[in-house]
Design an enzyme around this catalytic site. Structure first.
Site, mmCIF file in Angstrom:
data_model
loop_
_atom_site.group_PDB
_atom_site.id
_atom_site.type_symbol
_atom_site.label_atom_id
_atom_site.label_comp_id
_atom_site.label_asym_id
_atom_site.label_seq_id
_atom_site.Cartn_x
_atom_site.Cartn_y
_atom_site.Cartn_z
ATOM 1 N N PHE A 1 5.333 11.889 6.790
ATOM 2 C CA PHE A 1 5.860 12.201 8.116
ATOM 3 C C PHE A 1 7.386 12.134 8.078
ATOM 4 C CE2 PHE A 1 1.546 10.690 9.006
ATOM 5 C CZ PHE A 1 1.083 11.766 9.743
ATOM 6 N N GLY B 1 -0.313 5.073 1.688
ATOM 7 C CA GLY B 1 0.595 3.945 1.892
ATOM 8 C C GLY B 1 1.635 4.294 2.936
ATOM 9 N N GLY B 2 1.974 3.340 3.815
ATOM 10 C CA GLY B 2 2.991 3.596 4.835
ATOM 11 C C GLY B 2 2.613 4.780 5.704
ATOM 12 N N ASP B 3 3.510 5.779 5.753
ATOM 13 C CA ASP B 3 3.218 7.000 6.512
ATOM 14 C C ASP B 3 2.909 8.155 5.568
ATOM 15 O OD1 ASP B 3 5.771 7.172 5.504
ATOM 16 O OD2 ASP B 3 6.615 8.216 7.222
ATOM 17 N N GLU B 4 2.342 7.843 4.412
ATOM 18 C CA GLU B 4 1.967 8.847 3.425
ATOM 19 C C GLU B 4 0.448 9.026 3.391
ATOM 20 O OE1 GLU B 4 5.580 7.980 0.221
ATOM 21 O OE2 GLU B 4 3.613 7.055 -0.052
#
Length: 576
Positions: free
Chosen positions: A183, A223-226
């Site tokens: 994102f 992971g995270g916004d991935e």
């Protein structure tokens, strides 16, 4: 009877026993304590027994193994477990054999019972515990392989499925592809709305992305916004391109979170697998490299991994390995770029210290060519330590020639999180014997919005040493106006992107003018970065900017070159 209500339907047991008398006795023991029970007896584990588990997935398996057949019993157990991985299995043995019991549990059984010791209550308890134990194992396995926030497969499960898909592609010759999605502006949502809202937005986006897939496809939160996607049995490259286009468009519509419309865009990298013998990690790296290419080309788009992406990915990997040796091998160099004061005196009274890298093969690299990677790998901290210690010593020796000179030094986001930064700064100031008021530390605007409370506390600690503080890359959008007012800073440096646009339209001048006015309204000095033309410099004067820096004022120079200029200026002033 008590406990039957735990299960929605009748308990079903697949009983595998070659001995009719034993099978009959087990059946009687089970029915003695269970009212709602169905026993499916089979003399051996065969296709019919396996089919029973297909027809009734909630079955529990009772395996009756003959005496002195340990190896055959374990082999049978493993075969049953592979045939019915979700079924709880209880082994029935002739004697109290501890070795067999341990081997059975290691092979996947939930329990091992001695047939001569069986009683209705014991058998019921063993089966009940086996069922619940298997459910707990399944729950733990699901938690280990799924993201707790979105419920999607996690990194480990995605890599496992990708490995299986590659193996299938090797056998069948079918095409598969992996997409890597990030994102573009999600960090701004976290900074402005809080992580709780960010988590809800991620969950909603994960649900939206899941609706775009076929049953055989996989989407995972990597992971995270991935997020990553796995597509199998593709007919052409065009097919995956159309899917990527659909994903990019589907992510952009705003999502309502507590009455607030939030929207994000995505950058997607696509890796078509031409050689299914490659490793899952290789495919992920290729999709990741393509995603970064999409961001470099403007974001909110998708890119296919190609030969150019491959070269860039290899270069990045090589650079990552080399950067770890740069500090130890003395390959870092400090360069200094002059800054012009735009007040009535128009004097060069500042220099900005910049770390350059004398790469053994690629020559002299500017900070723009390696510092982002250093930030990702954690090497920004030792590189920043080198810059701080050496720049202050060199700067201290120049003050003899120009006592009013000041030094500006950039800090990275990683350095701000280093708990030893303040003590390191104090030690460097003391060792160089310089006035801390002549030093300005620049903080990236992006870092100021990552953890506002922690960053503010760090800046106050640094400010207590007597140094000045600046916010660089101002205007990039990471720090809100209210946030800016809370930061203990003395000046702002406008992002060079705004300066390069000066002269192209009246709107660009208005934007820079507004940034200058905002800085002055907050009592801050305003510096323009990236000045390249006389027209830009003249317009900055008219807008009331306090200082300018860029190739027009002077390119970065070595410490020796900077000192030579200062000595020459000092000699000229002295003669005059």
């Amino acid at each position: 009877m008590q406990g039957d209500s735990v299960h929605a339907g009748p308990i079903r047991v697949v009983l595998v026993s070659a001995d009719f008398a034993t099978a009959r006795r087990i059946d009687e023991l089970l029915h003695a304590t269970w009212g709602r029970l169905q026993v499916l007896a089979h003399p051996e584990w065969d296709a019919a027994a396996a089919q029973a588990l297909v027809d009734f997935p909630s079955c529990c398996v009772l395996l009756d193994v003959p005496a002195d057949a340990h190896e055959e019993a374990i082999n049978l157990l493993e075969y049953v477990r592979l045939s019915a991985p979700d079924a709880p299995i209880v082994l029935l043995s002739d004697g109290d054999d501890e070795a067999l019991a341990l081997g059975a549990v290691k092979a996947g059984a939930q329990d091992c019972l001695v047939k001569s010791e069986l009683a209705p209550a014991l058998l019921r308890r063993a089966l009940t515990h086996a069922i619940e134990r298997k459910r707990s194992e399944a729950d733990l396995a699901h938690q280990a392989l799924h993201d707790q926030l979105t419920g999607l497969p996690n990194r480990a499960l995605f890599l496992d499925r990708l490995g299986v898909a590659l193996e299938r592609a090797r056998r069948s010759g079918t095409q598969l592809a992996v997409m890597f999605l990030d994102f573009d502006n999600f960090k701004q949502v976290n900074d402005s709305r809080g992580h709780a809202v960010g988590d809800r937005l991620l969950t909603a986006l994960g649900e939206r992305l899941s609706t775009l897939l076929r049953p055989m496809d996989t989407v995972a939160r990597f992971g995270g916004d991935e997020f990553t996607f796995l597509f199998e049995d593709l007919t052409s490259e065009r097919e995956v391109v159309l899917i990527a286009d659909r994903i990019c468009h589907a992510a952009s519509p705003a999502i309502d979170i507590d009455g607030v419309e939030l929207s994000v865009t995505v950058s997607v990298g696509i890796a078509m697998v031409a050689d299914p013998t490659v490793s899952p990690d290789t495919v992920i790296r290729e999709a990741d490299a393509a995603m970064y290419r999409a961001k470099e080309r403007g974001r909110s788009r998708f890119e296919l991994f190609d030969e150019e992406s491959r070269r860039r990915a290899i270069a990045r990997i090589e650079l990552e390995g080399a950067i770890r040796e740069a500090v130890e091998r003395g390959q870092l160099r400090l360069h200094y770029q002059p800054r012009l004061s735009l007040n009535a005196f128009a004097d060069v009274c500042w220099v900005d210290a910049q770390v350059h890298w004398r790469h053994p093969r690629r020559g002299l690299l500017s900070p723009a060519e390696f510092m982002a990677l250093a930030e990702d790998t954690g090497m920004a901290v030792p590189i920043g330590r080198f810059a701080l210690e050496h720049a202050l010593v060199e700067f201290g020796s120049w003050r003899v020639y120009k006592p009013d000179m000041r030094l500006s030094l950039a800090l990275s986001a990683r350095q701000l999180r280093d708990p030893s930064l303040a003590s390191l700064l104090s030690d460097a100031i003391r060792a160089a014997e310089v006035d801390p008021g002549a030093i300005c530390l620049e903080v990236p605007e992006g870092a100021a919005g990552e953890d506002p409370e922690a960053v503010t506390a760090t800046l106050r600690t640094l400010r207590a040493t007597g140094v000045r503080l600046a916010l660089r890359d101002f205007g990039s959008g990471a720090a809100s106006f209210s946030r800016l007012r809370q930061l203990p800073i003395d000046l702002i440096k406008i992002h060079e992107g705004f300066i390069k646009a000066l002269g192209e339209s009246d709107e660009d001048a208005s934007i820079v003018g507004a940034l200058v006015e905002l800085g002055h309204a907050l009592g801050l000095s305003v510096i323009a970065d990236g000045v390249e033309t006389e027209a830009q410099l003249e317009q900055l004067r008219k807008l009331g900017c306090d200082g300018a820096q860029g190739d027009l004022i002077g390119p970065p120079m070595t410490g020796e070159q900077a000192q030579a200029l200062l000595v020459a200026e000092f000699a000229h002033v002295d003669v005059a």
